[in-house]
Design an enzyme around this catalytic site. Structure first.
Site, PDB file in Angstrom:
ATOM      1  N   GLU A 235      51.535   8.913 -18.717  1.00 54.39           N
ATOM      2  CA  GLU A 235      52.983   8.749 -18.557  1.00 54.39           C
ATOM      3  C   GLU A 235      53.219   8.431 -17.092  1.00 54.39           C
ATOM      4  O   GLU A 235      53.064   9.284 -16.220  1.00 54.39           O
ATOM      5  CB  GLU A 235      53.711  10.025 -18.975  1.00 54.39           C
ATOM      6  CG  GLU A 235      53.686  10.184 -20.484  1.00 54.39           C
ATOM      7  CD  GLU A 235      54.361  11.431 -20.993  1.00 54.39           C
ATOM      8  OE1 GLU A 235      54.980  12.152 -20.202  1.00 54.39           O
ATOM      9  OE2 GLU A 235      54.244  11.686 -22.194  1.00 54.39           O
TER      10      GLU A 235
ATOM     11  N   CYS B 156      61.149   9.984 -13.832  1.00 57.10           N
ATOM     12  CA  CYS B 156      60.508   8.762 -14.328  1.00 57.10           C
ATOM     13  C   CYS B 156      61.469   7.915 -15.144  1.00 57.10           C
ATOM     14  O   CYS B 156      61.397   6.699 -15.136  1.00 57.10           O
ATOM     15  CB  CYS B 156      59.279   9.107 -15.142  1.00 57.10           C
ATOM     16  SG  CYS B 156      59.662  10.164 -16.537  1.00 57.10           S
TER      17      CYS B 156
ATOM     18  N   GLU C 102      59.286   1.025  -7.879  1.00 54.34           N
ATOM     19  CA  GLU C 102      59.820   2.354  -8.134  1.00 54.34           C
ATOM     20  C   GLU C 102      60.026   3.075  -6.797  1.00 54.34           C
ATOM     21  O   GLU C 102      59.086   3.254  -6.032  1.00 54.34           O
ATOM     22  CB  GLU C 102      58.838   3.161  -8.997  1.00 54.34           C
ATOM     23  CG  GLU C 102      59.388   4.524  -9.382  1.00 54.34           C
ATOM     24  CD  GLU C 102      58.392   5.386 -10.155  1.00 54.34           C
ATOM     25  OE1 GLU C 102      57.230   5.492  -9.727  1.00 54.34           O
ATOM     26  OE2 GLU C 102      58.794   5.959 -11.187  1.00 54.34           O
TER      27      GLU C 102
HETATM   28  P1  NAD Z   1      50.715  11.029  -8.300  1.00 55.48           P
HETATM   29  O1  NAD Z   1      50.115   9.999  -9.188  1.00 55.48           O
HETATM   30  O2  NAD Z   1      50.615  10.853  -6.833  1.00 55.48           O
HETATM   31  O3  NAD Z   1      50.099  12.466  -8.592  1.00 55.48           O
HETATM   32  C1  NAD Z   1      50.124  13.045  -9.873  1.00 55.48           C
HETATM   33  C2  NAD Z   1      48.947  13.983 -10.027  1.00 55.48           C
HETATM   34  O4  NAD Z   1      47.727  13.233 -10.000  1.00 55.48           O
HETATM   35  C3  NAD Z   1      48.834  15.044  -8.939  1.00 55.48           C
HETATM   36  O5  NAD Z   1      48.454  16.281  -9.530  1.00 55.48           O
HETATM   37  C4  NAD Z   1      47.706  14.497  -8.073  1.00 55.48           C
HETATM   38  O6  NAD Z   1      47.011  15.490  -7.365  1.00 55.48           O
HETATM   39  C5  NAD Z   1      46.819  13.844  -9.097  1.00 55.48           C
HETATM   40  N1  NAD Z   1      45.917  12.790  -8.594  1.00 55.48           N
HETATM   41  C6  NAD Z   1      46.126  11.950  -7.546  1.00 55.48           C
HETATM   42  N2  NAD Z   1      45.061  11.129  -7.404  1.00 55.48           N
HETATM   43  C7  NAD Z   1      44.164  11.464  -8.372  1.00 55.48           C
HETATM   44  C8  NAD Z   1      42.880  10.974  -8.736  1.00 55.48           C
HETATM   45  N3  NAD Z   1      42.285   9.967  -8.080  1.00 55.48           N
HETATM   46  N4  NAD Z   1      42.267  11.548  -9.792  1.00 55.48           N
HETATM   47  C9  NAD Z   1      42.840  12.544 -10.479  1.00 55.48           C
HETATM   48  N5  NAD Z   1      44.048  13.059 -10.172  1.00 55.48           N
HETATM   49  C10 NAD Z   1      44.711  12.511  -9.128  1.00 55.48           C
HETATM   50  O7  NAD Z   1      52.227  11.151  -8.779  1.00 55.48           O
HETATM   51  P2  NAD Z   1      53.375  12.020  -8.107  1.00 55.48           P
HETATM   52  O8  NAD Z   1      53.744  11.361  -6.810  1.00 55.48           O
HETATM   53  O9  NAD Z   1      52.979  13.450  -8.126  1.00 55.48           O
HETATM   54  O10 NAD Z   1      54.552  11.870  -9.174  1.00 55.48           O
HETATM   55  C11 NAD Z   1      55.493  10.854  -9.175  1.00 55.48           C
HETATM   56  C12 NAD Z   1      55.154   9.788 -10.195  1.00 55.48           C
HETATM   57  O11 NAD Z   1      55.080  10.360 -11.504  1.00 55.48           O
HETATM   58  C13 NAD Z   1      56.207   8.702 -10.309  1.00 55.48           C
HETATM   59  O12 NAD Z   1      55.583   7.456 -10.365  1.00 55.48           O
HETATM   60  C14 NAD Z   1      56.898   9.016 -11.630  1.00 55.48           C
HETATM   61  O13 NAD Z   1      57.525   7.924 -12.246  1.00 55.48           O
HETATM   62  C15 NAD Z   1      55.778   9.554 -12.435  1.00 55.48           C
HETATM   63  N6  NAD Z   1      56.292  10.341 -13.563  1.00 55.48           N
HETATM   64  C16 NAD Z   1      56.195   9.808 -14.819  1.00 55.48           C
HETATM   65  C17 NAD Z   1      56.692  10.506 -15.917  1.00 55.48           C
HETATM   66  C18 NAD Z   1      56.620   9.922 -17.298  1.00 55.48           C
HETATM   67  O14 NAD Z   1      56.759  10.673 -18.253  1.00 55.48           O
HETATM   68  N7  NAD Z   1      56.417   8.631 -17.458  1.00 55.48           N
HETATM   69  C19 NAD Z   1      57.271  11.764 -15.726  1.00 55.48           C
HETATM   70  C20 NAD Z   1      57.356  12.272 -14.422  1.00 55.48           C
HETATM   71  C21 NAD Z   1      56.849  11.545 -13.347  1.00 55.48           C
END
Ligand code: NAD
Length: 509
Positions: free
Chosen positions: A270, A304, A403
Site C-alpha cells: 500500500e 495516503c 506526492e
Molecule cells: P517509508 O517507505 O519511508 O517507510 C515505511 C516503512 O518502511 C518504515 O517502517 C521504514 O523503516 C521501512 N523501510 C524503509 N526502507 C526499507 C527497506 N529498504 N526495507 C525494508 N523496510 C524499509 O514511508 P513513510 O515515509 O514512513 O510513510 C509515508 C508513505 O506511506 C507515503 O508515501 C504514503 O502515501 C504511504 N502510505 C500509504 C498508505 C496506503 O494505504 N496506500 C497508507 C499510509 C501511508
C-alpha cells in the site's frame, strides 16, 4: 450541561503521565513474549514533532534481532495455525477490548509521537479495535473454500495460513495502520514480525503489550524496532518469513520487492498517492468544498488517500477555489492535544523541509499561492506548515505530479470530461479518486475510466471494512479489507477426488 471539553492544559498533564514510562529507560523490542533490548545494545532517539525534544530512547534492532524474532514467529506458528478459528476469534476480541480500555493512552501517545491532532487520533484507537473485531468475527470461516464438481471428479478448495509474515508500517497514523495489517494476519492463522516506522514507534509498543496481556500466546506477535535499511531489510530477506505486508512510499516498495525476490516472498504494497478530487459544475459545490478540504487538511495531509489534486471545471475554478481558500484560511493550526486543533506539526524536521521545498517549487513553476505557502508558528516551535492552496496549476508541474504528503492542495482547471480524465490519470499513482457530479451517467463514465483502486462518488473517504482497499500503478499491489486480506495471508489449496473409475492413460507395458 454535558461533559466539559478537556482543555489543552488538562491534556498536556495527561500526556505527561502516559509518556513517563517511555522516558524511563529504553523502549524494548518484543520477541517470543519477552521485552528485550537490541542484541548489540544499540538504541535510537525519538523526538516529538511538537518541540523536537526526545520523548523516548528505543531499542535499535538489526539482523540478529530480526532473526530471533523470525525464529520465534516460526516456532509459534504450528500451534497458532492449528488453534480453532472460534478460539482465535475470542482472543482477538479480547485484544479489541483491551485496546478500547486503553484508547485514551494510545491517542495521547500517538498525538505526541506523530503530531497528529487529538480530534482525529481520539478515534484512531477505536478504529484499531474495530479492525480486530472485524477480523476476529471472520476467523472461524477463514479456511472455508468452494466445492467444484465435474464429471468423475470432485474438487474442494481450502485455505491454510501462509506461515510467519513480516509487517512493515509507516509513520503517519501508525496505530491504526498496524492493526489494519496485523489483525487479518493473526485471524488467518499467521504469526507476525512487525517492524514499525522509526519516526513514530511508540504506539506499536503499546499494541503488542496489549495483545499479550489480553492472552495472545508468546511468539505469535513480535515487534522489532529499527531502521528500514537494517531491521526492515533483514525482515524482507529472512528465509523464514513467507510474505511482507508493507505500507509506505512507492520507492521503498520497489526496494522491498527486490530485497524479497531471492526468497520468493509474497508481497502486498500500500504505497503513495496523488489522488484527484474532480469537481464538475453541476455538483453540490458546498458539499464538494467541505469534502475536498477535509480530505487534504485532516491528518496533517499526511494521508495516503488525501485529495491532493483538486480538478475543477474551468467555468467554476475561481469561484470554487475561493470557497476552498476561505475554509483553508480558517483552519486552526495548533498543539496536537488542543481539542480545537485541526493541523498539528508534521512528523519531523526533514519531512517539513521536504514539504517546504514544494512550496518553493510551486512559486518557481508559476502556480498561484492562494493560501499559506510557508511554515507556520505553533506551540513548542515544532514542524508546523500552514495549510496551503495553489490555484491555476498545470498538470505537468511537479506540484501536480508528486506526492507532497502535507497539507498542500494543488488546484487545476479542466475544460471538459475528457480533459478531466486525462489529467486525473496522467500521474504515476492510482490509489484513490473522488468524483463530484449530480449527473448519474457521468459519474458512471468517469469512475469507470479513472485509474484508481478506490473511488468515492459525492463523498469523502468513508471506509467500509468489507470492501477492497488498495491502489493501482505506483500506488500498490494487492487489496486489503473483507476476504481480500485472507487471500494474501493464506494459501489456497485445491484437492481433487476421482468419483468414478475413469480411464488412466496407459504408458508402457
Ligand atoms: P517509508 O517507505 O519511508 O517507510 C515505511 C516503512 O518502511 C518504515 O517502517 C521504514 O523503516 C521501512 N523501510 C524503509 N526502507 C526499507 C527497506 N529498504 N526495507 C525494508 N523496510 C524499509 O514511508 P513513510 O515515509 O514512513 O510513510 C509515508 C508513505 O506511506 C507515503 O508515501 C504514503 O502515501 C504511504 N502510505 C500509504 C498508505 C496506503 O494505504 N496506500 C497508507 C499510509 C501511508
Amino acid at each position: 450541561a454535558g461533559i466539559p471539553m478537556a482543555t489543552l492544559n488538562d491534556n498536556l498533564a495527561k500526556a505527561e503521565r502516559y509518556l513517563a514510562r517511555f522516558r524511563d529507560g529504553v523502549v524494548a523490542n518484543q520477541i517470543g513474549g519477552e521485552a528485550v533490548p537490541a542484541a548489540d545494545g544499540a538504541t535510537f532517539e525519538v523526538i516529538s514533532p511538537v518541540d523536537l525534544k526526545t520523548i523516548a530512547t528505543v531499542a535499535r534492532g538489526g539482523a540478529a534481532d530480526i532473526d530471533r524474532a523470525a525464529r520465534a514467529a516460526r516456532a509459534a506458528f504450528p500451534e497458532w495455525a492449528a488453534m480453532p478459528g472460534k478460539e482465535r476469534k475470542k482472543l482477538l476480541h479480547k485484544v479489541a477490548d483491551a485496546i478500547v480500555a486503553r484508547a485514551e493512552e494510545i491517542a495521547f501517545v500517538e498525538c505526541m509521537d506523530t503530531g497528529q491532532a487529538y480530534r482525529f487520533m481520539s478515534k484512531a484507537a477505536l478504529r484499531g479495535a474495530e479492525n480486530f473485531r472485524f477480523y476476529a468475527d471472520r476467523a472461524p470461516e477463514a479456511r472455508d473454500g468452494q466445492a467444484l464438481t465435474t464429471e468423475g471428479q470432485f474438487n474442494y478448495t481450502t485455505r491454510v495460513p501462509l506461515g510467519p509474515v513480516g509487517v512493515i508500517t509507516p509513520w503517519n497514523t501508525p496505530f491504526m495502520l498496524s492493526t489494519w495489517k496485523i489483525a487479518p494476519a493473526l485471524a488467518a492463522g499467521c504469526t507476525v514480525v512487525h517492524k514499525p516506522a522509526e519516526l513514530s514507534p511508540l504506539t506499536a509498543r503499546l499494541l503488542v503489550e496489549i495483545a499479550e496481556e489480553a492472552g495472545l500466546p508468546k511468539g505469535v506477535w513480535n515487534t522489532v524496532n529499527g531502521f528500514g535499511e537494517d531491521a526492515g531489510r533483514a525482515l524482507t530477506e529472512h528465509p523464514a518469513i513467507r510474505a511482507i505486508a508493507f505500507v509506505g512510499e512507492s520507492a521503498t516498495g520497489s526496494a522491498i520487492m527486490a530485497q524479497a525476490a531471492p526468497t520468493l516472498k509474497r508481497v502486498h504494497f500500500e504505497l503513495g498517492g496523488k489522488n484527484p478530487v474532480i469537481v464538475f459544475k453541476d455538483a453540490d459545490l458546498d458539499r464538494a468544498a467541505e469534502a475536498a478540504v477535509f480530505m487534504i487538511y485532516s491528518l496533517n495531509g499526511e494521508r495516503c488517500t488525501s485529495s491532493s489534486r483538486l480538478l475543477v471545471e474551468a467555468d467554476i475554478h475561481d469561484a470554487f477555489t475561493a470557497k476552498v481558500a476561505e475554509k483553508a484560511r480558517a483552519i486552526k493550526i495548533g498543539h496536537p492535544l488542543d481539542p480545537d486543533t485541526v493541523i498539528g506539526p508534521l512528523i519531523h524536521p526533514d519531512h517539513q523541509k521536504k514539504v517546504m521545498s514544494y512550496l518553493e517549487l510551486a512559486r518557481e513553476e508559476g502556480a498561484t499561492v492562494a493560501v499559506g505557502g510557508g511554515a507556520a508558528e505553533g506551540p513548542g516551535g515544532g514542524c508546523y506548515v500552514a495549510p496551503t492552496l495553489f490555484t491555476g496549476a498545470r498538470p505537468d508541474m511537479r506540484i501536480a505530479q508528486e506526492e507532497i504528503f502535507g497539507p498542500v492542495l494543488t488546484a487545476i482547471p479542466f475544460a471538459d470530461e475528457a480533459e478531466a480524465l486525462e489529467i486525473a490519470n496522467g500521474v504515476a499513482y492510482g490509489l484513490a479518486g473522488y468524483v463530484w457530479t449530480n449527473d448519474v451517467s457521468r459519474a458512471f463514465r468517469v469512475s469507470n475510466a479513472l485509474d484508481a483502486g478506490m473511488i468515492w462518488v459525492n463523498s469523502e473517504n468513508v471506509r467500509h471494512l468489507p470492501s477492497p482497499f488498495g491502489g493501482m500503478k505506483a500506488s500498490g499491489i494487492g487489496r486489503d479489507g473483507g476476504d481480500y486480506s485472507f487471500d494474501f495471508y493464506m494459501e489456497t489449496k485445491n484437492i481433487a477426488f476421482a468419483t468414478a473409475e475413469h480411464r488412466i492413460p496407459k504408458l508402457g507395458g
